[in-house]
Design a protein around this motif. Sequence first.
Motif, PDB file in Angstrom:
ATOM      1  N   MET A 242     -49.892   0.922  84.520  1.00  0.00           N
ATOM      2  CA  MET A 242     -50.309  -0.177  85.112  1.00  0.00           C
ATOM      3  C   MET A 242     -50.866   0.133  86.492  1.00  0.00           C
ATOM      4  SD  MET A 242     -50.357  -3.340  85.213  1.00  0.00           S
ATOM      5  CE  MET A 242     -49.144  -4.585  84.548  1.00  0.00           C
ATOM      6  N   ALA A 243     -50.010   0.981  87.285  1.00  0.00           N
ATOM      7  CA  ALA A 243     -50.241   1.415  88.745  1.00  0.00           C
ATOM      8  C   ALA A 243     -51.404   2.294  88.897  1.00  0.00           C
ATOM      9  CB  ALA A 243     -48.876   2.052  89.229  1.00  0.00           C
ATOM     10  N   ALA A 244     -51.602   3.142  87.807  1.00  0.00           N
ATOM     11  CA  ALA A 244     -52.726   3.940  87.896  1.00  0.00           C
ATOM     12  C   ALA A 244     -53.985   3.419  87.679  1.00  0.00           C
ATOM     13  CB  ALA A 244     -52.550   5.271  86.888  1.00  0.00           C
ATOM     14  N   THR A 245     -53.987   2.289  86.787  1.00  0.00           N
ATOM     15  CA  THR A 245     -54.982   1.503  86.368  1.00  0.00           C
ATOM     16  C   THR A 245     -55.676   0.631  87.936  1.00  0.00           C
ATOM     17  OG1 THR A 245     -54.819   1.230  84.186  1.00  0.00           O
ATOM     18  CG2 THR A 245     -56.307  -0.274  85.055  1.00  0.00           C
ATOM     19  N   LEU A 246     -54.562  -0.047  88.236  1.00  0.00           N
ATOM     20  CA  LEU A 246     -54.911  -0.932  89.383  1.00  0.00           C
ATOM     21  C   LEU A 246     -55.250  -0.432  90.627  1.00  0.00           C
ATOM     22  CD1 LEU A 246     -51.921  -3.536  88.905  1.00  0.00           C
ATOM     23  CD2 LEU A 246     -54.409  -3.748  88.148  1.00  0.00           C
ATOM     24  N   ALA A 247     -54.720   1.046  90.862  1.00  0.00           N
ATOM     25  CA  ALA A 247     -54.817   1.826  92.091  1.00  0.00           C
ATOM     26  C   ALA A 247     -56.229   2.918  91.749  1.00  0.00           C
ATOM     27  CB  ALA A 247     -53.833   2.651  92.305  1.00  0.00           C
ATOM     28  N   GLY A 248     -56.815   2.650  90.339  1.00  0.00           N
ATOM     29  CA  GLY A 248     -58.129   3.584  90.280  1.00  0.00           C
ATOM     30  C   GLY A 248     -58.082   4.910  90.101  1.00  0.00           C
ATOM     31  N   TRP A 249     -56.429   5.245  89.802  1.00  0.00           N
ATOM     32  CA  TRP A 249     -56.357   6.709  89.605  1.00  0.00           C
ATOM     33  C   TRP A 249     -57.153   7.161  88.310  1.00  0.00           C
ATOM     34  CZ3 TRP A 249     -50.089   6.597  90.210  1.00  0.00           C
ATOM     35  CH2 TRP A 249     -49.953   6.152  91.667  1.00  0.00           C
ATOM     36  N   ARG A 250     -57.553   8.423  88.490  1.00  0.00           N
ATOM     37  CA  ARG A 250     -58.519   9.152  87.279  1.00  0.00           C
ATOM     38  C   ARG A 250     -57.946  10.516  87.016  1.00  0.00           C
ATOM     39  NH1 ARG A 250     -61.926   5.879  85.400  1.00  0.00           N
ATOM     40  NH2 ARG A 250     -63.404   7.385  84.474  1.00  0.00           N
ATOM     41  N   VAL A 251     -57.813  10.879  85.794  1.00  0.00           N
ATOM     42  CA  VAL A 251     -57.972  12.159  85.365  1.00  0.00           C
ATOM     43  C   VAL A 251     -58.650  12.732  84.412  1.00  0.00           C
ATOM     44  CG1 VAL A 251     -55.285  12.219  85.861  1.00  0.00           C
ATOM     45  CG2 VAL A 251     -56.079  11.618  83.454  1.00  0.00           C
ATOM     46  N   ASP A 252     -58.837  13.875  84.403  1.00  0.00           N
ATOM     47  CA  ASP A 252     -59.838  14.593  83.374  1.00  0.00           C
ATOM     48  C   ASP A 252     -59.270  14.242  81.879  1.00  0.00           C
ATOM     49  OD1 ASP A 252     -61.356  15.854  81.615  1.00  0.00           O
ATOM     50  OD2 ASP A 252     -61.567  17.834  83.138  1.00  0.00           O
ATOM     51  N   ALA A 253     -60.129  13.559  81.131  1.00  0.00           N
ATOM     52  CA  ALA A 253     -59.890  13.231  79.893  1.00  0.00           C
ATOM     53  C   ALA A 253     -59.658  14.311  78.874  1.00  0.00           C
ATOM     54  CB  ALA A 253     -60.800  12.302  79.151  1.00  0.00           C
ATOM     55  N   THR A 254     -60.191  15.282  79.007  1.00  0.00           N
ATOM     56  CA  THR A 254     -59.987  16.556  78.293  1.00  0.00           C
ATOM     57  C   THR A 254     -58.693  17.220  78.582  1.00  0.00           C
ATOM     58  OG1 THR A 254     -62.342  16.885  78.192  1.00  0.00           O
ATOM     59  CG2 THR A 254     -60.993  18.790  77.705  1.00  0.00           C
ATOM     60  N   VAL A 255     -58.467  17.181  79.747  1.00  0.00           N
ATOM     61  CA  VAL A 255     -57.029  17.923  80.268  1.00  0.00           C
ATOM     62  C   VAL A 255     -56.042  16.921  79.551  1.00  0.00           C
ATOM     63  CG1 VAL A 255     -55.388  18.301  82.205  1.00  0.00           C
ATOM     64  CG2 VAL A 255     -57.868  18.885  82.130  1.00  0.00           C
ATOM     65  N   VAL A 256     -56.071  15.717  79.466  1.00  0.00           N
ATOM     66  CA  VAL A 256     -55.025  14.820  78.999  1.00  0.00           C
ATOM     67  C   VAL A 256     -55.289  15.035  77.296  1.00  0.00           C
ATOM     68  CG1 VAL A 256     -54.502  12.289  78.428  1.00  0.00           C
ATOM     69  CG2 VAL A 256     -55.383  12.992  80.690  1.00  0.00           C
ATOM     70  N   ASP A 257     -55.996  14.996  76.643  1.00  0.00           N
ATOM     71  CA  ASP A 257     -56.070  15.526  75.299  1.00  0.00           C
ATOM     72  C   ASP A 257     -55.386  16.664  75.143  1.00  0.00           C
ATOM     73  OD1 ASP A 257     -57.418  13.057  74.850  1.00  0.00           O
ATOM     74  OD2 ASP A 257     -59.459  13.820  74.678  1.00  0.00           O
ATOM     75  N   ILE A 258     -55.638  17.790  75.690  1.00  0.00           N
ATOM     76  CA  ILE A 258     -54.824  19.065  75.577  1.00  0.00           C
ATOM     77  C   ILE A 258     -53.625  18.953  75.839  1.00  0.00           C
ATOM     78  CG2 ILE A 258     -54.526  21.484  76.629  1.00  0.00           C
ATOM     79  CD1 ILE A 258     -57.604  21.321  77.089  1.00  0.00           C
TER      80      ILE A 258
END
Length: 172
Positions: A1-17
């Motif tokens: 919730m906080a990440a979406t509202l604050a606009g925090w983003r991470v690399d999707a490939t790193v998350v998948d790994i």
Amino acid sequence: MAATLAGWRVDATVVDIVIALSLVFVGVVGWFGRPIQWRWFGLGVFAFGLVHGLGLSTRLQDLGLPADGLFGRVIAFNVGVEIGQLLAIAVMIVLGKLAARVVTWSRAHKAAHGGLVAAGLVAAVVLSVVAVTAEPADAIGSCSVRPRTETYPGGEGGHPARDFYEPTESPR
């Protein structure tokens, strides 16, 4: 919730790994049985959960949701994800109970957890190799919008002639 509202983003490939490595974590924990130190197990689950959440937040932001009503949309998304997870867990429990009645092999749980570790490792390696060897999107080419130069024969406004007319219509 906080990440979406604050606009925090991470690399999707790193998350998948990391998600693939969380399968390895669960498989290893299951292989050795119930944890003795629940604090460390809980910390591991919490850390993987944060990464999963940041990944979902990034993917949700990629959808380009409108700013008005964003809070409600994020709440609805999170509730939907949680309901989906609870349903998935319920299905896994039912399948596990059914499998426990059928499988009589005493080492089946070790084989299942070993398979989970293997699947997680293979997925993490494949995702890592693909991430390292993939060409950047800007190296492949770019899309551009240009004026339309194609023309179509016949019909009104450059459209092709129609093959079918409604009963109330007639060809001109």
